[in-house]
Write a protein that holds these residues in place. Structure first.
Motif, PDB file in Angstrom:
ATOM      1  N   SER A 168       9.320  10.726 -14.814  1.00 17.79           N
ATOM      2  CA  SER A 168      10.250  11.155 -13.758  1.00 17.79           C
ATOM      3  C   SER A 168       9.881  12.493 -13.151  1.00 17.79           C
ATOM      4  CB  SER A 168      11.674  11.212 -14.323  1.00 17.79           C
ATOM      5  OG  SER A 168      11.741  12.102 -15.422  1.00 17.79           O
ATOM      6  N   SER A 169       9.173  13.340 -13.897  1.00 19.43           N
ATOM      7  CA  SER A 169       8.791  14.651 -13.371  1.00 19.43           C
ATOM      8  C   SER A 169       7.491  14.614 -12.588  1.00 19.43           C
ATOM      9  CB  SER A 169       8.647  15.661 -14.530  1.00 19.43           C
ATOM     10  OG  SER A 169       9.871  15.833 -15.212  1.00 19.43           O
ATOM     11  N   LEU A 170       6.751  13.517 -12.683  1.00 20.42           N
ATOM     12  CA  LEU A 170       5.442  13.436 -12.036  1.00 20.42           C
ATOM     13  C   LEU A 170       5.595  13.420 -10.520  1.00 20.42           C
ATOM     14  CD1 LEU A 170       2.386  13.120 -12.622  1.00 20.42           C
ATOM     15  CD2 LEU A 170       2.724  10.649 -12.406  1.00 20.42           C
ATOM     16  N   THR A 171       4.946  14.362  -9.861  1.00 17.35           N
ATOM     17  CA  THR A 171       4.992  14.429  -8.389  1.00 17.35           C
ATOM     18  C   THR A 171       3.634  14.183  -7.751  1.00 17.35           C
ATOM     19  OG1 THR A 171       4.651  16.825  -8.434  1.00 17.35           O
ATOM     20  CG2 THR A 171       6.932  16.040  -8.426  1.00 17.35           C
ATOM     21  N   VAL A 172       2.551  14.389  -8.508  1.00 21.63           N
ATOM     22  CA  VAL A 172       1.206  14.184  -7.964  1.00 21.63           C
ATOM     23  C   VAL A 172       0.368  13.431  -8.989  1.00 21.63           C
ATOM     24  CG1 VAL A 172      -0.917  15.275  -7.154  1.00 21.63           C
ATOM     25  CG2 VAL A 172       1.290  16.275  -6.557  1.00 21.63           C
ATOM     26  N   LEU A 173      -0.222  12.331  -8.561  1.00 20.02           N
ATOM     27  CA  LEU A 173      -1.139  11.544  -9.383  1.00 20.02           C
ATOM     28  C   LEU A 173      -2.423  11.369  -8.596  1.00 20.02           C
ATOM     29  CD1 LEU A 173      -1.884   9.730 -11.789  1.00 20.02           C
ATOM     30  CD2 LEU A 173      -0.705   7.847 -10.624  1.00 20.02           C
ATOM     31  N   ASP A 174      -3.522  11.954  -9.096  1.00 13.82           N
ATOM     32  CA  ASP A 174      -4.801  11.913  -8.383  1.00 13.82           C
ATOM     33  C   ASP A 174      -5.780  11.044  -9.162  1.00 13.82           C
ATOM     34  OD1 ASP A 174      -7.069  12.333  -6.906  1.00 13.82           O
ATOM     35  OD2 ASP A 174      -6.762  14.491  -6.696  1.00 13.82           O
ATOM     36  N   LEU A 175      -6.107   9.888  -8.592  1.00 13.85           N
ATOM     37  CA  LEU A 175      -7.042   8.941  -9.203  1.00 13.85           C
ATOM     38  C   LEU A 175      -8.300   8.778  -8.364  1.00 13.85           C
ATOM     39  CD1 LEU A 175      -4.391   6.225 -10.149  1.00 13.85           C
ATOM     40  CD2 LEU A 175      -5.338   7.994 -11.635  1.00 13.85           C
ATOM     41  N   LEU A 211       4.962   2.314  -9.207  1.00 19.85           N
ATOM     42  CA  LEU A 211       4.370   3.438  -8.488  1.00 19.85           C
ATOM     43  C   LEU A 211       4.596   3.304  -6.994  1.00 19.85           C
ATOM     44  CD1 LEU A 211       1.014   3.928 -10.428  1.00 19.85           C
ATOM     45  CD2 LEU A 211       3.022   5.408 -10.486  1.00 19.85           C
ATOM     46  N   LEU A 212       4.519   2.060  -6.473  1.00 19.73           N
ATOM     47  CA  LEU A 212       4.794   1.851  -5.057  1.00 19.73           C
ATOM     48  C   LEU A 212       6.202   2.311  -4.693  1.00 19.73           C
ATOM     49  CD1 LEU A 212       3.196  -1.648  -4.380  1.00 19.73           C
ATOM     50  CD2 LEU A 212       2.450   0.561  -3.468  1.00 19.73           C
ATOM     51  N   LYS A 213       7.139   1.985  -5.560  1.00 19.33           N
ATOM     52  CA  LYS A 213       8.528   2.392  -5.301  1.00 19.33           C
ATOM     53  C   LYS A 213       8.643   3.914  -5.293  1.00 19.33           C
ATOM     54  CE  LYS A 213      13.258   1.478  -6.899  1.00 19.33           C
ATOM     55  NZ  LYS A 213      13.695   2.860  -6.929  1.00 19.33           N
ATOM     56  N   ARG A 214       7.942   4.579  -6.198  1.00 15.12           N
ATOM     57  CA  ARG A 214       7.976   6.041  -6.244  1.00 15.12           C
ATOM     58  C   ARG A 214       7.338   6.627  -4.984  1.00 15.12           C
ATOM     59  NH1 ARG A 214       7.851   8.648 -11.199  1.00 15.12           N
ATOM     60  NH2 ARG A 214       7.748  10.518  -9.894  1.00 15.12           N
ATOM     61  N   ILE A 215       6.286   5.995  -4.500  1.00 11.66           N
ATOM     62  CA  ILE A 215       5.651   6.456  -3.261  1.00 11.66           C
ATOM     63  C   ILE A 215       6.612   6.309  -2.093  1.00 11.66           C
ATOM     64  CG2 ILE A 215       3.790   6.012  -1.624  1.00 11.66           C
ATOM     65  CD1 ILE A 215       2.121   5.038  -4.067  1.00 11.66           C
ATOM     66  N   GLN A 216       7.276   5.166  -2.055  1.00  8.57           N
ATOM     67  CA  GLN A 216       8.153   4.882  -0.926  1.00  8.57           C
ATOM     68  C   GLN A 216       9.388   5.766  -0.896  1.00  8.57           C
ATOM     69  OE1 GLN A 216       8.672   0.712  -1.634  1.00  8.57           O
ATOM     70  NE2 GLN A 216       6.652   0.161  -0.798  1.00  8.57           N
ATOM     71  N   ASP A 217       9.896   6.124  -2.082  1.00  8.16           N
ATOM     72  CA  ASP A 217      11.082   6.994  -2.077  1.00  8.16           C
ATOM     73  C   ASP A 217      10.716   8.476  -1.984  1.00  8.16           C
ATOM     74  OD1 ASP A 217      10.383   7.921  -4.640  1.00  8.16           O
ATOM     75  OD2 ASP A 217      11.790   6.588  -5.671  1.00  8.16           O
ATOM     76  N   GLY A 218       9.417   8.755  -1.881  1.00 10.33           N
ATOM     77  CA  GLY A 218       8.977  10.133  -1.637  1.00 10.33           C
ATOM     78  C   GLY A 218       8.904  11.012  -2.867  1.00 10.33           C
ATOM     79  N   SER A 219       9.097  10.438  -4.056  1.00  9.38           N
ATOM     80  CA  SER A 219       9.096  11.265  -5.267  1.00  9.38           C
ATOM     81  C   SER A 219       7.713  11.426  -5.881  1.00  9.38           C
ATOM     82  CB  SER A 219      10.035  10.656  -6.314  1.00  9.38           C
ATOM     83  OG  SER A 219       9.576   9.373  -6.727  1.00  9.38           O
ATOM     84  N   ALA A 251       0.402  -3.982  -0.685  1.00  5.76           N
ATOM     85  CA  ALA A 251       1.675  -3.657  -1.330  1.00  5.76           C
ATOM     86  C   ALA A 251       2.430  -4.886  -1.804  1.00  5.76           C
ATOM     87  CB  ALA A 251       2.560  -2.877  -0.369  1.00  5.76           C
ATOM     88  N   GLY A 252       1.931  -6.098  -1.600  1.00 10.00           N
ATOM     89  CA  GLY A 252       2.585  -7.261  -2.159  1.00 10.00           C
ATOM     90  C   GLY A 252       3.263  -8.082  -1.099  1.00 10.00           C
ATOM     91  N   PRO A 253       4.467  -8.627  -1.435  1.00 11.64           N
ATOM     92  CA  PRO A 253       5.136  -9.567  -0.543  1.00 11.64           C
ATOM     93  C   PRO A 253       5.364  -9.028   0.858  1.00 11.64           C
ATOM     94  CG  PRO A 253       6.196  -9.506  -2.684  1.00 11.64           C
ATOM     95  CD  PRO A 253       5.193  -8.420  -2.673  1.00 11.64           C
ATOM     96  N   THR A 254       5.535  -7.746   0.975  1.00  9.99           N
ATOM     97  CA  THR A 254       5.787  -7.198   2.313  1.00  9.99           C
ATOM     98  C   THR A 254       4.523  -7.117   3.142  1.00  9.99           C
ATOM     99  OG1 THR A 254       5.446  -4.954   1.516  1.00  9.99           O
ATOM    100  CG2 THR A 254       7.683  -5.800   1.432  1.00  9.99           C
ATOM    101  N   ASN A 255       3.395  -7.406   2.471  1.00  9.91           N
ATOM    102  CA  ASN A 255       2.095  -7.383   3.145  1.00  9.91           C
ATOM    103  C   ASN A 255       1.795  -6.022   3.755  1.00  9.91           C
ATOM    104  OD1 ASN A 255      -0.291  -8.663   3.619  1.00  9.91           O
ATOM    105  ND2 ASN A 255       0.271  -9.281   5.709  1.00  9.91           N
ATOM    106  N   THR A 256       2.427  -4.968   3.173  1.00  8.25           N
ATOM    107  CA  THR A 256       2.155  -3.604   3.627  1.00  8.25           C
ATOM    108  C   THR A 256       0.937  -3.084   2.896  1.00  8.25           C
ATOM    109  OG1 THR A 256       4.483  -3.230   3.984  1.00  8.25           O
ATOM    110  CG2 THR A 256       3.093  -1.278   3.810  1.00  8.25           C
ATOM    111  N   THR A 257       0.002  -2.544   3.626  1.00 10.21           N
ATOM    112  CA  THR A 257      -1.210  -2.029   3.012  1.00 10.21           C
ATOM    113  C   THR A 257      -1.139  -0.512   2.951  1.00 10.21           C
ATOM    114  OG1 THR A 257      -2.478  -3.876   3.877  1.00 10.21           O
ATOM    115  CG2 THR A 257      -3.713  -1.928   3.168  1.00 10.21           C
ATOM    116  N   LEU A 258      -1.281   0.023   1.744  1.00  3.42           N
ATOM    117  CA  LEU A 258      -1.333   1.482   1.574  1.00  3.42           C
ATOM    118  C   LEU A 258      -2.772   1.918   1.735  1.00  3.42           C
ATOM    119  CD1 LEU A 258       0.957   1.915  -1.539  1.00  3.42           C
ATOM    120  CD2 LEU A 258       1.499   2.514   0.807  1.00  3.42           C
ATOM    121  N   LYS A 259      -2.994   2.823   2.631  1.00  4.20           N
ATOM    122  CA  LYS A 259      -4.352   3.298   2.862  1.00  4.20           C
ATOM    123  C   LYS A 259      -4.434   4.781   2.561  1.00  4.20           C
ATOM    124  CE  LYS A 259      -5.348  -0.040   6.525  1.00  4.20           C
ATOM    125  NZ  LYS A 259      -5.740  -0.200   7.929  1.00  4.20           N
TER     126      LYS A 259
END
Length: 906
Positions: free
Chosen positions: A478-485, A498-506, A521-529
């Motif tokens: 819950s405290s994680l704000t930056v994940l660099d892979l 993780l997608l949900k965390r990205i989308q809610d801005g946390s 991104a799955g069913p929504t066919n949204t591509t994260l670039k």
């Protein structure tokens, strides 16, 4: 006798109850019956090659040390010190030429148990240098003692009794610059929790001496199996002054005995040859660098070994420095073990003289069977959260990481693991809040243990060779704000959590340059670039081209038109700097931001812009200003930061803050500490480390809670920690009044350059004055402060607007820190890690003053009617006396100048 001195007495007669006397408070009766503990011993032959164990002459099994430590090298002692009588343990050592701290980890059965720890050292010229070293020894995160080896064939034994809070204990050797640390043997012995009650969660006991009075042979050493706890009792032989009493009958302990002296030790005693004389001995206090007034605990053992007729009395007084140590006459019981000890450590004497003399009613002279003396050490420092430790240790093992990853991850702070950032609170264990393992050669999948470090705020695993999928368990941090892979070989897709965390801005996740990673991104066919698809590869300015690396910014990229909308056409100016103006802005979701827009007339060009942008995408710390995004739109360049509503520190020092309210001393200390933590992270937590080069009050920004964050990284430079601590430049940068004079002369900034600038800023906080004063001629705040402090009055420099609302010791300490930071020679300045630790102490002093405790710790007896005990010398490896003491090295424990080979009675 001091009323406040507490005592405990183990008496043979169960019927005897001592009441609280007018001359001594808190006298209690403690009775015990010895019980045989199961062994549970750990006995390590350090430097022993191979995997085979062996049984020594004490019937104890010793094992090689490879399973307990993963650093150091094995070596044998020089052949000139090998003799037929030499125990196998002393033939080899493990030495540690690399790293400041090297640690053994010993696993125990349960947390919170009490143990005897023994570290054994015999130099034996194993390195061929003929120079025995001096180094420090730590138990866990607490200082144990200094090890000072004075002779090649001397055995130095350091022993401590401590409560171990976890299910493991670490023994660490610390290089202090005076020779390579080494160790010969390491032993752990479990103790019942009722034994040695003076050792508790906050205080440990370090052996000064443990002597058995009465043996006639100097080689008659008693340990396991005669002592079930494997304490080592050295004989004190002096037939000239003492007569010996002995028995072959068993000497018993009582129920609940708190020391359980072995019968074989208690079967001998001494008494003066001249019946009218006293038993007397002494030892000198040995101040340590970390403890200038050491406290001592003494335990004196007595048992009557003769069956006395009814008309014969043996009764005696025990005195310390000429005053009663125990408040009444002592009469030992026949064949029962009695002991007298002090509960609280005694201090403040240069020499401790023990005298045992017969009372007026006694018809026999005094006796004594044995004595133990301990100095006390603080074990108040609490190690890193145990769950964090288990997780990061598993990560270390999985990826075979060495670096300086040994001992506690966060403490002591100057030995914290490279790449980790920790949070510290006075009332709780440190937590790991940041992990930077970029460019660390990691292979395999992402360890599930990362998800167990619950307080982590940023996790940088970029530029390794990690494969497999991204674990969804990371979304539970819950405290994680930056994940660099970035820059790995990860496959699969971004997990839904993780997608949900990205989308809610946390959560800000960076995952570029993973060729096999699917970002659908799955069913929504949204591509994260990744947002770094448009690198700034060339920038032209003033008819010259500056070749740059790709910024690889995963932060939001703004257009200039968006900045106009966000700032309402740059309506509100927050400040002005060398880069240009800083404007207030409001994002679509209502988030306030600060936008630094480069002006055409800026003396800081594209290079500084790119440098700051690159740095801010790589560093993440609660005391560094965060970058939200950037703009590179044609000729327009801007950086978008988190908004700091309370402005900069200089405004508050001058009294021009937003609410015009002056900072209290506690607020000033807190801001200084937080700023120091930010700089410490730049110097130690970044990879590569960074030198800020422009530390000053205007670059310390404050949020709504007056929490400090360092800003303005355009002049920062990276340096290679492995090769050097400075970077070469061809231009001098910085702000007058803050610039390190050594940097001015050499043009080579170092981490100590930042320390110097920080010291200037700390003086500003203490004095409320600027870095350069007009008095009436220009004078630096350093010179101004030193001149006034030379008079010995801190109030000559303290900001008078605080109206004396501060702890005087806290202010003195802060001023001293500042002056040490601003020493002309950089080698004399502390590191930022040192500064953080010292400022925490300042803050604790101030908080103690606020709480009304005055900063006093402990409950120490004062005055001369303190208590103590006896001492002895160590044996060398052949069972002969040497001039090296078994406990703390070179203690004059019960020794007189004319007796080079042992203590003497008088």
């Amino acid at each position: 006798m001091e009323q406040s001195t507490p005592w405990a007495m183990a008496q043979a007669r169960s019927r005897l109850l001592l009441l609280c006397l007018a001359t001594a408070a808190s006298v209690s009766v403690l009775q015990a019956r010895a019980q045989t503990d199961t062994m549970g011993f750990i006995s390590i032959d350090c430097g022993l090659p191979g995997t085979a164990s062996y049984l020594d002459t004490s019937n104890i099994t010793y094992v090689p040390d490879a399973a307990f430590i993963d650093t150091g090298s094995n070596s044998n002692i020089s052949v000139e010190y090998v003799t037929p009588k030499l125990k196998k343990l002393y033939l080899n050592v493990r030495s540690f030429p690399d790293g400041a701290r090297n640690c053994y980890t010993l696993r125990t059965a349960n947390a919170g148990h009490k143990f005897l720890l023994r570290a054994i050292f015999m130099y034996g010229n194993h390195d061929g240098l003929g120079r025995p070293p001096v180094f420090d020894l730590y138990v866990g995160v607490n200082f144990w003692t200094m090890v000072n080896i004075t002779a090649a064939d001397a055995v130095v034994i350091q022993e401590a009794i401590v409560v171990v809070p976890e299910d493991f204990v670490q023994v660490c050797l610390v290089n202090t610059g005076t020779g390579t640390p080494f160790i010969t043997g390491l032993e752990l012995r479990p103790l019942k929790s009722t034994l040695y009650p003076q050792a508790n969660a906050t205080q440990g006991l370090v052996l000064v001496g443990r002597l058995n009075f009465g043996p006639t042979d100097q080689t008659d050493i008693i340990r396991y199996p005669d002592d079930l706890h494997d304490r080592i009792w050295f004989p004190w032989v002096n037939p000239t002054n003492w007569a010996v009493l002995s028995t072959t009958n068993r000497v018993q302990n009582l129920d609940d005995d708190i020391f359980e002296a072995p019968s074989k030790v208690m079967q001998t005693a001494i008494t003066p040859r001249n019946a009218s004389m006293n038993i007397e001995f002494y030892w000198d206090s040995e101040p340590q660098p970390k403890d200038p007034t050491p406290g001592y605990i003494g335990i004196l053992y007595f048992s009557e070994l003769q069956l006395l007729p009814s008309n014969v009395v043996r009764q005696f007084y025990i005195n310390l420095n000429g005053q009663l140590w125990y408040p009444r006459g002592m009469t030992p019981d026949y064949l029962y073990s009695d002991s007298i000890s002090n509960d609280n450590p005694v201090r403040d004497n240069a020499r401790y003289n023990i005298s045992i003399n017969a009372t007026a009613n006694s018809t026999l002279p005094p006796i004594i069977n044995a004595v133990e003396v301990f100095s006390v050490i603080s074990t108040r420092n609490v190690g890193t959260d145990s769950v964090d430790v288990s997780a990061i240790t598993a990560i270390k093992a999985k990826y075979h990481i060495l670096k300086n990853w040994m001992g506690d991850p966060c403490l002591p702070k100057n030995f914290a693991w490279n790449g980790l950032t920790c949070s510290f609170a006075i009332s709780s264990a440190p937590r790991i809040t940041g992990i930077n393992m970029s460019f660390s050669g990691l292979n395999g999948d992402i360890s599930s243990s990362f998800a167990d470090i619950k307080a982590v705020q940023y996790l940088d695993l970029s530029h390794n060779n990690l494969s497999g999928t991204i674990p969804d368990s990371l979304s539970q941090l819950s405290s994680l704000t930056v994940l660099d892979l970035t820059g790995n070989q990860l496959s699969g897709s971004i997990p839904s959590g993780l997608l949900k965390r990205i989308q809610d801005g946390s959560l800000n996740i960076r995952y570029g340059n993973n060729p096999n990673l699917c970002t659908d991104a799955g069913p929504t066919n949204t591509t994260l670039k990744p947002q770094n698809e448009t690198p700034m590869s060339h920038v032209t300015t003033n008819n010259s081209t500056y070749e740059e690396r790709s910024l690889q910014l995963e932060n939001r990229r703004f257009t200039y038109r968006e900045l106009e909308i966000i700032t309402n056409n740059f309506q509100r100016v927050l400040g002005q700097g060398g880069f240009g103006s800083v404007y207030h802005g409001l994002l679509e979701d209502g988030t306030q931001v600060a936008i630094k827009l480069r002006s055409d007339s800026s003396n800081q060009g594209v290079k500084e812009f790119v440098a700051e942008a690159q740095i801010l995408t790589q560093i993440h710390h609660k005391n560094l200003v965060s970058m939200i995004g950037y703009c590179k739109d044609g000729e327009y360049m801007a950086l978008v930061y988190e908004y700091m509503p309370e402005g900069n520190l200089q405004e508050h020092i001058a009294g021009n803050g937003h609410n015009r309210k002056l900072l209290s001393w506690r607020q000033r200390l807190k801001i200084a500490l937080e700023s120091a933590q930010g700089l410490e992270y730049l110097h130690k937590g970044c990879n590569p480390p960074l030198i800020h080069r422009d530390v000053k009050a205007t670059n310390i920004l404050l949020n709504s809670k007056l929490e400090a964050k360092i800003a303005d990284f355009g002049l920062s430079k990276a340096f290679n920690r492995d090769n050097d601590t400075h970077v070469s430049t061809n231009s001098l940068v910085g702000t007058p009044g803050y610039v390190d004079p050594e940097y001015q002369n050499t043009m080579q900034p170092t981490t100590k350059s930042d320390v110097y600038s920080f010291g200037v800023m700390l003086l500003e906080l203490v004095t409320g004055r600027p870095a350069v004063l007009r008095d009436p001629e220009p004078i630096s705040i350093i010179q101004w402060s030193r001149q006034r402090l030379a008079r010995g009055n801190i109030e000559d420099i303290v900001d008078p607007r605080m109206h004396g609302n501060y702890d005087i010791n806290s202010v003195w300490k802060a001023a001293d820190i500042a002056l040490k930071c601003t020493m002309v020679a950089s080698t004399q300045r502390p590191t930022m890690t040192d500064v953080v630790m010292l400022l925490q102490e300042c803050l604790e002093l101030q908080q103690a003053c606020i709480d009304g405790s005055g900063g006093m710790n402990g409950n120490f007896s004062t005055g001369s009617s303190s208590d103590l005990y006896s001492g002895y010398n160590a044996y060398n490896a052949h069972g002969q006396f040497t001039d090296v003491s078994q406990g703390s090295t070179d203690h004059n424990f019960l020794r007189v100048p004319t007796m080079a080979k042992g203590p003497a009675a008088r």
